[in-house]
Structure formats: C-alpha cells, structure tokens
Design a protein around this motif. Structure first.
Motif, PDB file in Angstrom:
ATOM      1  N   HIS A 306       0.798  -1.229   0.000  1.00  0.00           N
ATOM      2  CA  HIS A 306       0.000   0.000   0.000  1.00  0.00           C
ATOM      3  C   HIS A 306       0.833   1.282   0.000  1.00  0.00           C
ATOM      4  O   HIS A 306       0.416   2.287  -0.551  1.00  0.00           O
ATOM      5  CB  HIS A 306      -1.007   0.004   1.168  1.00  0.00           C
ATOM      6  N   ASP A 307       2.017   1.237   0.597  1.00  0.00           N
ATOM      7  CA  ASP A 307       2.843   2.452   0.653  1.00  0.00           C
ATOM      8  C   ASP A 307       4.048   2.379  -0.274  1.00  0.00           C
ATOM      9  O   ASP A 307       4.991   3.162  -0.107  1.00  0.00           O
ATOM     10  CB  ASP A 307       3.330   2.684   2.090  1.00  0.00           C
ATOM     11  N   ILE A 308       4.021   1.470  -1.249  1.00  0.00           N
ATOM     12  CA  ILE A 308       5.186   1.295  -2.127  1.00  0.00           C
ATOM     13  C   ILE A 308       5.550   2.610  -2.843  1.00  0.00           C
ATOM     14  O   ILE A 308       6.709   2.862  -3.148  1.00  0.00           O
ATOM     15  CB  ILE A 308       4.953   0.138  -3.143  1.00  0.00           C
ATOM     16  N   GLY A 335       1.213  12.309  -2.899  1.00  0.00           N
ATOM     17  CA  GLY A 335       1.278  11.705  -4.232  1.00  0.00           C
ATOM     18  C   GLY A 335       1.693  10.243  -4.207  1.00  0.00           C
ATOM     19  O   GLY A 335       1.709   9.577  -5.239  1.00  0.00           O
ATOM     20  N   HIS A 336       2.018   9.707  -3.021  1.00  0.00           N
ATOM     21  CA  HIS A 336       2.535   8.327  -2.981  1.00  0.00           C
ATOM     22  C   HIS A 336       1.496   7.303  -3.449  1.00  0.00           C
ATOM     23  O   HIS A 336       1.847   6.223  -3.885  1.00  0.00           O
ATOM     24  CB  HIS A 336       3.077   7.972  -1.600  1.00  0.00           C
ATOM     25  N   VAL A 337       0.218   7.665  -3.381  1.00  0.00           N
ATOM     26  CA  VAL A 337      -0.815   6.718  -3.825  1.00  0.00           C
ATOM     27  C   VAL A 337      -0.708   6.528  -5.346  1.00  0.00           C
ATOM     28  O   VAL A 337      -0.635   5.398  -5.841  1.00  0.00           O
ATOM     29  CB  VAL A 337      -2.220   7.225  -3.430  1.00  0.00           C
ATOM     30  N   GLU A 360      -7.106   2.962  -1.787  1.00  0.00           N
ATOM     31  CA  GLU A 360      -8.094   3.507  -0.846  1.00  0.00           C
ATOM     32  C   GLU A 360      -7.597   3.626   0.598  1.00  0.00           C
ATOM     33  O   GLU A 360      -8.375   3.948   1.482  1.00  0.00           O
ATOM     34  CB  GLU A 360      -9.354   2.636  -0.888  1.00  0.00           C
ATOM     35  N   HIS A 361      -6.305   3.375   0.852  1.00  0.00           N
ATOM     36  CA  HIS A 361      -5.905   3.330   2.266  1.00  0.00           C
ATOM     37  C   HIS A 361      -5.957   4.675   2.974  1.00  0.00           C
ATOM     38  O   HIS A 361      -5.960   4.727   4.199  1.00  0.00           O
ATOM     39  CB  HIS A 361      -4.548   2.628   2.448  1.00  0.00           C
ATOM     40  N   HIS A 362      -6.004   5.782   2.237  1.00  0.00           N
ATOM     41  CA  HIS A 362      -6.153   7.096   2.883  1.00  0.00           C
ATOM     42  C   HIS A 362      -7.547   7.670   2.698  1.00  0.00           C
ATOM     43  O   HIS A 362      -7.768   8.860   2.947  1.00  0.00           O
ATOM     44  CB  HIS A 362      -5.110   8.079   2.343  1.00  0.00           C
ATOM     45  N   GLU A 363      -8.493   6.851   2.263  1.00  0.00           N
ATOM     46  CA  GLU A 363      -9.880   7.314   2.111  1.00  0.00           C
ATOM     47  C   GLU A 363     -10.636   7.031   3.403  1.00  0.00           C
ATOM     48  O   GLU A 363     -10.165   6.288   4.267  1.00  0.00           O
ATOM     49  CB  GLU A 363     -10.560   6.563   0.950  1.00  0.00           C
TER      50      GLU A 363
HETATM   51 FE   LIG Z   1       0.021   5.766   2.812  1.00  0.00          FE
END
Ligand SMILES: [Fe+2]
Length: 438
Positions: A306-308, A335-337, A360-363
């Motif tokens: 998710h944070d790649i 912008g990491h998403v 969606e991990h920051h939604e």
């Molecule tokens: Fe993240």
C-alpha cells in the motif's frame, strides 16, 4: 446488475482504477495564515499534527464564528483551504500576508543549524540499517553480523560478547537492552540465514509462534528490498509467497497473529508498517468471514504494497517531522498513492482487486480522505479494512516529531470516529488484536 462481493458491496474495480489512474479533480489547495480565515472558506488541513488542533476533522467548511475563533486560538500558524469548495482569501489579506503575520498566531520555532545537521546525519545512518525484532534472536546462539542499538536519534554499535571459539554470541543483556536492534542493510542475507537456522532447530511447542517470527522478519526484509528496487518482478513474486504464508498461518491458528506483526515500534519504518498492516488486514478480513482465497490474497497483497509509492520520496522528506514539511513536500507525500499505482501496474501479475487497498488506504467513509474523497458505499470493503488498520498502525508508532499513542488510545480514537471508519469492521479488528495479546 452490479457485480457484488460477499458483503454486498460494488466491486467494479475498473471504474475506481480508471478514476485514480488519470488523477482527475485536483483540488485548489492553498496555504494561508490562520488569521486570514473567514466564514465560507473550506479548510483542507492544518499546518500541524492532528493532535495539536481542537478539531476532530481537518476538512470542513467554516460555518460559524465559534469555528473561526477556535482556529485563531489554536496557535496554528497556517491552514490549507480548498478554493473550489469554499471562499478564497480576501485580496487585501493576500497582500498583507507577505509583510505581516496574523494576530494571535505563534511563530513556529525553526530548527537550529546544529539540529538540522544532527537530523541529516541520523537520516543517512538509519537509511543504511534495518530494524529487526529482538524476539527473533535466541540467547546463547551465534551471529555473524553486526548489531546496533537505536534510542531516539542515537545509533550505537554493540560490542558483541565472544565465546571461546571467538564467535559472537547473543547474551541476555543484549536481549534486554533498551532501544531498538538494527543490522546493516548489507547483512540482511546473513540475518535471513540466522532465522532459517533458528527455525530448523526449533522443536518446541512454540514452533508456530517462532514460524510466525520467521514469516514476519522475512517479509520485512523482502519489503525493504522491494522499496530499494520497486516493481522488481522477482521480489513481487516473493511478496505473493509471503502473503500466502501469512494467510495460511492465520488460518491454521484460527486468527492468532502473535509474532506475525511487530508490537514494540520505537520508530516508523515503512517495511515494518507494511507487514503489520497486511497481517492486520488479512486477520480482520478472515474474522469478518471472508473466505475467498482470491479476496483474501488481494487484501493481503494490496496491503503489503500500500505504501510502495513512498519509495519515490527522498529519505530526508520521508523521515521529516510532519510539522516541518513544506507545501511542496506535503504534495509529494500525498502523491505516494498515484506513484504506488504507477509502480505496481508495471507488474503483470497484479489484479485490479489487489490495487484497491493501495488506492483507498487514505480514504474514509465521510469522503474527507485522499486522493479521491470516496464516500460511504463507494469505499470497497478492502478500503474500509485498510483505512482502519493503516490508521491504527500509524498512530501506535512513534517517529521524529510524533509520539505514538497506546493501542488502547488508538482504538478509542477509531471508535470515536464512527463517521470515518466502518464500526462493524472495527469490532472485528479489535477482536483480532484481543486474541493476539492473550
Ligand atoms: Fe500511505
């Protein structure tokens, strides 16, 4: 008819995938002095940590005088506004901005040159090291790699005790030392061999727990390798095996995740965080009754990656306290998403469902998250899961400029924000954590 998953939610992943891919709807985000805010503006964030403001949400329209006063009294120097959703700053205020600081605003203390130098040295040093779990080392065993202990920003090499043969041995003192154990990045293969040897010689009743330790530490090394070589097909394949091992282990132990995640985290490392979030997400999905192998795999793999996208961010920005990030750097971080999607899409073996946790991990359910501001039912079940597990792991991990809160406090925070997080899923996550701490 809409395709639905087990939980009855829309899984038309292609739609979401396209929306993210093209990155539409970029908000007009502007940083302004807090003293220039006015009714009708839409706040899109504060230039400080969430804990230092009196507001539960950091995105809202200013509708009352009371809210305005709270902003003024909060001591926050700057806020972000979205000029597409609300009013812009008055022209005369914009002109004043360059010559005068708003009233009631405390000026943020800038780091001294010495502090800045200490921080730069620390970032450089920590980037060459890997955090390992103390519990993975067995007393009286022999190691052929160097060890370091880290407390806050101090990193000190450990003088290892030697036996008669001259081999370095793990002592009780070392295992009980305060701080975090680290190894040289270059020694990761030696550490892997050590873990393999320890697992082979282990015949105790604790073997599953120790097997979990091996899975977890290997997963951390792998994700660390992947961050240094993002999108590498062989590493991606190895990630698949790791996720399958995680799923099998959790299924075999009926939801027990002891030793599959890192508990004592003194600092934030993306590889540790990624593995924790993946394990939490798979265990929560299983506790929710999700049994489809494909679905579980997509949740586990998407969570691991998710944070790649953070791999594209320079370490000096990545490790910087949030309060000191510039506008540009915040943009980079957010912008990491998209960056993550760009990396993962190059790998052919990834399904669209696997991208959902990443996207969606920051939604959140209220639509105040990013990058798309998805609301309610538009947030997929994997997004609902990871928005909880990601927040929990982030809140319980300290890093420069942020003191972690306890697991209990983090869960209370999630429970207090019912409008942001799915209450049923949170209940399952709490059960998972409860089991593993018994
Ligand atoms: Fe993240």
């Amino acid at each position: 008819m809409k395709p639905m998953n087990k939980c009855g939610r829309d899984i038309r992943v292609g739609v979401i995938y396209e929306r993210v891919w093209h990155g539409k709807d970029k908000a007009m985000r502007k940083k302004i002095p807090a003293g220039t805010t006015r009714l009708g503006m839409y706040i899109d964030g504060f230039d400080t940590s969430w804990f230092k403001t009196p507001f539960l949400r950091h995105r809202f329209e200013i509708k009352s005088q009371d809210q305005l006063e709270k902003i003024m009294e909060s001591g926050v120097a700057y806020v972000y506004i979205d000029t597409e959703k609300g009013l812009d700053v008055l022209e005369e205020e914009a002109r004043k901005e360059s010559v005068e600081l708003p009233a009631k605003v405390k000026v943020q203390k800038l780091p001294t040159i010495a502090e800045e130098k200490a921080y730069t040295d620390y970032v450089k040093a920590v980037d060459d090291l890997l955090q390992i779990d103390k519990l993975s080392l067995v007393e009286a065993t022999v190691v052929d790699f160097d060890l370091f202990v880290k407390t806050d920003m101090n990193i000190v090499p450990i003088a290892l005790t030697r036996n008669k043969e001259g081999d370095a041995v793990i002592t009780k003192e070392l295992l009980t030392a305060t701080g975090e154990l680290m190894i040289n990045r270059a020694d990761s293969e030696k550490y892997r061999d050590y873990l393999r040897r320890a697992a082979k010689t282990d015949s105790s009743a604790q073997s599953q727990v120790n097997k979990n330790m091996l899975i977890k530490e290997n997963a951390k090394l792998l994700v660390h390798d992947l961050f240094n070589n993002p999108g590498n097909p062989a590493k991606m394949e190895a990630c698949k095996d790791t996720v399958e091992n995680v799923i099998t282990s959790i299924m075999d132990t009926k939801g027990l995740i002891t030793n599959l995640f890192t508990i004592n985290k003194y600092d934030f490392y993306i590889y540790t965080h990624s593995v924790n979030v993946s394990v939490f997400s798979v265990a929560t999905a299983l506790a929710m009754g999700i049994q489809s192998e494909g679905e579980l795999f997509a949740i586990g793999m998407g969570s691991l990656l998710h944070d790649i996208g953070m791999s594209t961010i320079p370490p000096e920005v990545l490790h910087k306290p949030f309060e000191r990030l510039t506008d540009f750097e915040i943009g980079l971080m957010r912008g990491h998403v998209y960056e993550g999607l760009d990396i993962v899409k190059l790998y052919k073996g990834i399904t669209p469902e696997t991208l959902l946790p990443l996207v969606e991990h920051h939604e959140n359910l209220m639509g105040t998250g990013y990058p798309m501001g998805l609301t309610g039912d538009k947030l997929h079940v994997s997004g609902r899961i990871i928005s909880i597990t990601n927040t929990y792991d982030t809140l319980t991990t300290s890093r420069p400029g942020f003191k972690s809160i306890t697991p209990y406090e983090a869960l209370a925070h999630l429970r207090d924000h019912k409008d942001l997080y799915d209450a049923d899923i949170l209940k399952e996550f709490i059960t998972v954590l409860g089991k593993s701490s018994q």
